[in-house]
Structure formats: C-alpha cells, structure tokens
Motif scaffolding. Structure first.
Motif, mmCIF file in Angstrom:
data_model
loop_
_atom_site.group_PDB
_atom_site.id
_atom_site.type_symbol
_atom_site.label_atom_id
_atom_site.label_comp_id
_atom_site.label_asym_id
_atom_site.label_seq_id
_atom_site.Cartn_x
_atom_site.Cartn_y
_atom_site.Cartn_z
ATOM 1 N N CYS A 253 0.867 -1.186 0.000
ATOM 2 C CA CYS A 253 0.000 0.000 0.000
ATOM 3 C C CYS A 253 0.904 1.237 0.000
ATOM 4 C CB CYS A 253 -0.916 -0.015 1.226
ATOM 5 S SG CYS A 253 -2.018 -1.436 1.291
ATOM 6 N N ASN A 254 1.664 1.386 -1.073
ATOM 7 C CA ASN A 254 2.814 2.282 -1.034
ATOM 8 C C ASN A 254 2.690 3.540 -1.897
ATOM 9 O OD1 ASN A 254 2.914 0.928 -3.450
ATOM 10 N ND2 ASN A 254 5.001 0.159 -3.214
ATOM 11 N N LYS A 255 1.479 4.007 -2.073
ATOM 12 C CA LYS A 255 1.306 5.264 -2.799
ATOM 13 C C LYS A 255 1.749 6.454 -1.952
ATOM 14 C CE LYS A 255 -2.144 8.070 -5.247
ATOM 15 N NZ LYS A 255 -3.575 8.166 -5.649
ATOM 16 N N LYS A 256 1.316 6.471 -0.698
ATOM 17 C CA LYS A 256 1.664 7.547 0.228
ATOM 18 C C LYS A 256 1.707 6.993 1.644
ATOM 19 C CE LYS A 256 -0.481 11.561 -0.159
ATOM 20 N NZ LYS A 256 -1.595 12.545 -0.321
ATOM 21 N N HIS A 257 2.619 7.549 2.460
ATOM 22 C CA HIS A 257 2.567 7.296 3.891
ATOM 23 C C HIS A 257 1.427 8.119 4.496
ATOM 24 C CE1 HIS A 257 6.887 6.154 3.294
ATOM 25 N NE2 HIS A 257 6.553 5.225 4.174
ATOM 26 N N ILE A 258 0.895 7.643 5.624
ATOM 27 C CA ILE A 258 -0.130 8.431 6.320
ATOM 28 C C ILE A 258 0.469 9.754 6.787
ATOM 29 C CG2 ILE A 258 -1.692 8.516 8.323
ATOM 30 C CD1 ILE A 258 -2.581 6.663 6.039
ATOM 31 N N GLY A 259 1.753 9.757 7.082
ATOM 32 C CA GLY A 259 2.428 10.993 7.477
ATOM 33 C C GLY A 259 2.399 12.068 6.408
ATOM 34 N N GLU A 260 2.109 11.687 5.171
ATOM 35 C CA GLU A 260 2.013 12.671 4.086
ATOM 36 C C GLU A 260 0.624 13.290 3.975
ATOM 37 O OE1 GLU A 260 4.171 11.442 0.370
ATOM 38 O OE2 GLU A 260 4.338 9.548 1.485
ATOM 39 N N TYR A 261 -0.332 12.785 4.735
ATOM 40 C CA TYR A 261 -1.675 13.360 4.759
ATOM 41 C C TYR A 261 -1.757 14.343 5.929
ATOM 42 C CZ TYR A 261 -3.448 9.685 1.587
ATOM 43 O OH TYR A 261 -3.680 8.853 0.521
ATOM 44 N N GLU A 262 -1.987 15.578 5.647
ATOM 45 C CA GLU A 262 -1.997 16.596 6.691
ATOM 46 C C GLU A 262 -3.013 16.307 7.785
ATOM 47 O OE1 GLU A 262 -2.911 21.401 7.276
ATOM 48 O OE2 GLU A 262 -2.878 20.511 5.245
ATOM 49 N N HIS A 263 -4.235 16.014 7.398
ATOM 50 C CA HIS A 263 -5.311 15.918 8.380
ATOM 51 C C HIS A 263 -5.400 14.533 9.012
ATOM 52 C CE1 HIS A 263 -6.334 19.869 7.028
ATOM 53 N NE2 HIS A 263 -6.427 19.427 5.788
ATOM 54 N N LEU A 264 -5.078 13.493 8.263
ATOM 55 C CA LEU A 264 -5.057 12.150 8.846
ATOM 56 C C LEU A 264 -3.934 12.029 9.879
ATOM 57 C CD1 LEU A 264 -5.712 9.859 5.736
ATOM 58 C CD2 LEU A 264 -7.315 10.418 7.583
ATOM 59 N N SER A 265 -2.774 12.601 9.594
ATOM 60 C CA SER A 265 -1.676 12.532 10.559
ATOM 61 C C SER A 265 -1.980 13.360 11.802
ATOM 62 C CB SER A 265 -0.355 12.959 9.923
ATOM 63 O OG SER A 265 -0.445 14.248 9.360
ATOM 64 N N ALA A 266 -2.643 14.514 11.632
ATOM 65 C CA ALA A 266 -3.053 15.319 12.788
ATOM 66 C C ALA A 266 -4.090 14.571 13.618
ATOM 67 C CB ALA A 266 -3.613 16.659 12.322
ATOM 68 N N PHE A 267 -4.952 13.838 12.941
ATOM 69 C CA PHE A 267 -5.980 13.021 13.594
ATOM 70 C C PHE A 267 -5.328 11.948 14.469
ATOM 71 C CE2 PHE A 267 -8.466 9.033 13.145
ATOM 72 C CZ PHE A 267 -9.670 9.405 13.718
ATOM 73 N N ILE A 268 -4.312 11.257 13.946
ATOM 74 C CA ILE A 268 -3.586 10.261 14.737
ATOM 75 C C ILE A 268 -2.993 10.907 15.983
ATOM 76 C CG2 ILE A 268 -1.587 8.721 14.804
ATOM 77 C CD1 ILE A 268 -1.977 8.161 11.865
ATOM 78 N N ASP A 269 -2.348 12.041 15.801
ATOM 79 C CA ASP A 269 -1.702 12.726 16.913
ATOM 80 C C ASP A 269 -2.719 13.107 17.990
ATOM 81 O OD1 ASP A 269 0.777 13.931 18.002
ATOM 82 O OD2 ASP A 269 -0.325 15.801 17.760
ATOM 83 N N LYS A 270 -3.888 13.558 17.559
ATOM 84 C CA LYS A 270 -4.930 13.966 18.500
ATOM 85 C C LYS A 270 -5.388 12.770 19.348
ATOM 86 C CE LYS A 270 -8.092 16.724 16.871
ATOM 87 N NZ LYS A 270 -7.747 16.344 15.496
ATOM 88 N N ILE A 271 -5.624 11.638 18.711
ATOM 89 C CA ILE A 271 -6.119 10.474 19.437
ATOM 90 C C ILE A 271 -5.037 9.870 20.326
ATOM 91 C CG2 ILE A 271 -6.999 8.123 19.160
ATOM 92 C CD1 ILE A 271 -8.731 9.106 16.917
ATOM 93 N N ILE A 272 -3.806 9.864 19.836
ATOM 94 C CA ILE A 272 -2.694 9.343 20.637
ATOM 95 C C ILE A 272 -2.601 10.061 21.977
ATOM 96 C CG2 ILE A 272 -0.162 9.461 20.804
ATOM 97 C CD1 ILE A 272 -0.913 7.077 19.297
ATOM 98 N N HIS A 273 -2.958 11.338 21.997
ATOM 99 C CA HIS A 273 -2.823 12.130 23.217
ATOM 100 C C HIS A 273 -4.047 12.066 24.133
ATOM 101 C CE1 HIS A 273 0.694 13.809 21.114
ATOM 102 N NE2 HIS A 273 1.145 13.976 22.345
ATOM 103 N N ILE A 274 -5.052 11.281 23.780
ATOM 104 C CA ILE A 274 -6.136 11.005 24.725
ATOM 105 C C ILE A 274 -5.562 10.102 25.813
ATOM 106 C CG2 ILE A 274 -8.370 9.892 25.051
ATOM 107 C CD1 ILE A 274 -9.024 10.582 22.143
#
Length: 312
Positions: A253-274
């Motif tokens: 699944c190598n088109k893009k890393h999730i880290g290259e998606y601005e809002h999906l990566s911010a979403f991960i960061d938000k949930i990680i900090h719950i």
C-alpha cells in the motif's frame, strides 16, 4: 483452523479467496450479548468478563480503546498473546508484553479457548475473544459487537456517559463505519492478500481514494462526526496507526505514507494524546507480528524503520 474441535492444519493468512483472487474475511461465530439486565443471558457485572487480545490485530485493539475510553479497566480484565502467529495460531508465551498462559485454564493457544467453549467448533480461532469467567465460555468474538456492547452495557455501573454511537448521528455513523471497513480496515488486507494483479490494483485504488476522502473530511472537523470522538474514529485510527509501519511496505500500500496526509496525521496525533490510548498500542508487537507472516515475508526480517511523522 479447527474442524469439529480438532486442529487440522497450520495457520493460513489468506483465509478464503474469491474466484477473481480477492481476499474474503471469515465471519465471526460467537455473537452473544451483554446487557445491563442480562436478559440475553449475560449481565453486565464487575470483574465477570475478560478480553483476549493481540496488540498486532487492529480488530482486537479497537476493543482495548473502547475499554479505556469507557473506563472499564477495573471491570474487564485483559490477556495479551504473543505477536507472531504459530502453526497453531495465536499463542501465549514469554515475548515481552505478552502473557505466559491463559490465566483461567493454563492453555497455550487461543484455539483451546474455542474448543473449551464449543467442543465441536469449526473455523478460525481469532482475537478478540470476550470471555465470561462466571460461565467459563466465549461471549463474543466479533469486535464490532464487543465495542458496541462496551459503549453502553456498563454505563449504569461506571456512570461513564461517553457515547461513541450518538443516536442523532447514527445513520451517518453506520454509513461511515461501513465505508471505513470496506475500503480501509479490510481494504489494506484486500491489497496485501490479493491473489491476482487485478484484485490487488482494485483494492489499492479504492484504499487511497478512501483515504483522500477522509483526509478532506477531517479538514473541517476534529473528528469524523464533528468535535466529539465516535466509534468511526476508533475504527479508522486502528488502521492508520499501523499503516506506515506495516501496510505501506508489507501489504504493498505504497502510494503515500499516512504521514504525508496533513489531516489524517493530525488526527492520529490527536487520538494518541487522549489519556490511556497510547497504552493500547505496541509498535514492537505490530511490526514483529506483521513481518512474521512468512507468506508475505519469508525471511522474517523486521525492518528497523520507518521514522514516524507522529510519535507513538
């Protein structure tokens, strides 16, 4: 898998394949329900139930997330299997972060729990397993059911009123759940375990199209249904958090890393900090588990990287 209660062959990651080479997921078999009143046979009680999980498995880890969000740590105990699958499937052992044995019977394998609950069980022995310590049997092995139960069944005991399935947005939630499951949760497996080029390419294209849709959706709100976390967010998160370390390379699944998606990566960061969510994630188990699948990685070598855009 088990046939009439007997282990018949080594674990097979491909489960079932359709005529065009597409991956087909097994349907769960134990579908009992816990309620506040116990009218279905299983009443919500403190310290009656137990979860068997793997940190590798996204389906199992979404039950851990809901358990934490609903403050059920003192109500539902947990055992963790080793990250790699043996010839007899999920097993207990001495790998760091895993439990040595099943705490109730001394079993070594998850499949032994299945045959204890049903001596003639036929099918795969999957996680999560929600176990009833009182009746000594499996309540449910479908993660979608388990997270729905945990959302409400114990509220009268915990007074935790967080609702991950808001009634006023239930239609939208169920549509999102189905979309996330078909194109993302199961989508990575459809790509990784495809048995034909056409099946792989179709899954790949659908997966990244869906990620684009949800990245755009998250540009307008903190969570998928607005400003409050819902079940859909949990369903999405468990795949996203595994994506760059496993699905990107191992599942092609190598088109893009999730880290290259601005809002999906911010979403991960938000949930990680719950509070408490980070403890439901074990990157070492995830990488070790996925890269132990010999059908996809015959050498068993676990990559050192990648460096993640979001610290986990």
């Amino acid at each position: 898998m088990l046939v009439d209660g007997k282990w018949t062959k080594s674990w097979d990651p491909y489960q079932k394949t359709s005529n065009d080479g597409s991956f087909v997921r097994q349907i769960s078999s134990f579908r009992h329900w816990i309620t506040p009143t116990g009218d279905t046979g299983f009443v919500a009680e403190k310290d009656r139930y137990h979860l068997f999980v793997s940190y590798v498995c996204p389906w199992a880890c979404r039950t851990l997330m809901v358990r934490r969000l609903k403050q059920l740590e003192d109500y539902i105990s947990v055992s963790v299997v080793e990250p790699f699958l043996t010839d007899e499937g999920w097993n207990f052992g001495s790998y760091p972060g895993a439990d040595d044995v099943d705490p109730f019977h001394g079993f070594k394998y998850i499949h032994q729990l299945y045959t204890h609950a049903d001596a003639l069980y036929t099918g795969r022995a999957t996680v999560p397993v929600l176990w009833d310590k009182k009746l000594n049997t499996i309540v449910n092995n479908e993660s979608a059911d388990i997270i729905e139960m945990l959302n409400t069944a114990f509220n009268h005991l915990t007074n935790n009123q967080l609702n991950l399935r808001p009634k006023d947005k239930l239609t939208e939630l169920l549509d999102l759940n189905d979309f996330i499951y078909q194109e993302i949760n199961n989508g990575v497996y459809k790509a990784g375990f495809a048995q034909s080029q056409n099946a792989y390419q179709r899954a790949y294209e659908n997966l990244f199209s869906a990620l684009d849709v949800l990245d755009e959706k998250l540009s307008h709100s903190s969570y998928l249904l607005g400003e409050k976390i819902s079940e859909a967010d949990i369903r999405l998160f468990v795949t996203l958090v595994r994506f760059d370390v496993a699905y990107y390379s191992l599942f092609k699944c190598n088109k893009k890393h999730i880290g290259e998606y601005e809002h999906l990566s911010a979403f991960i960061d938000k949930i990680i900090h719950i509070p408490g969510i980070k403890e439901t994630i074990n990157i070492d188990h995830i990488k070790t588990g996925y890269y132990s699948v010999k059908a996809l990685n015959p050498t068993g070598i676990v990559p050192v990287g990648p460096e993640l855009a979001v610290a986990i």
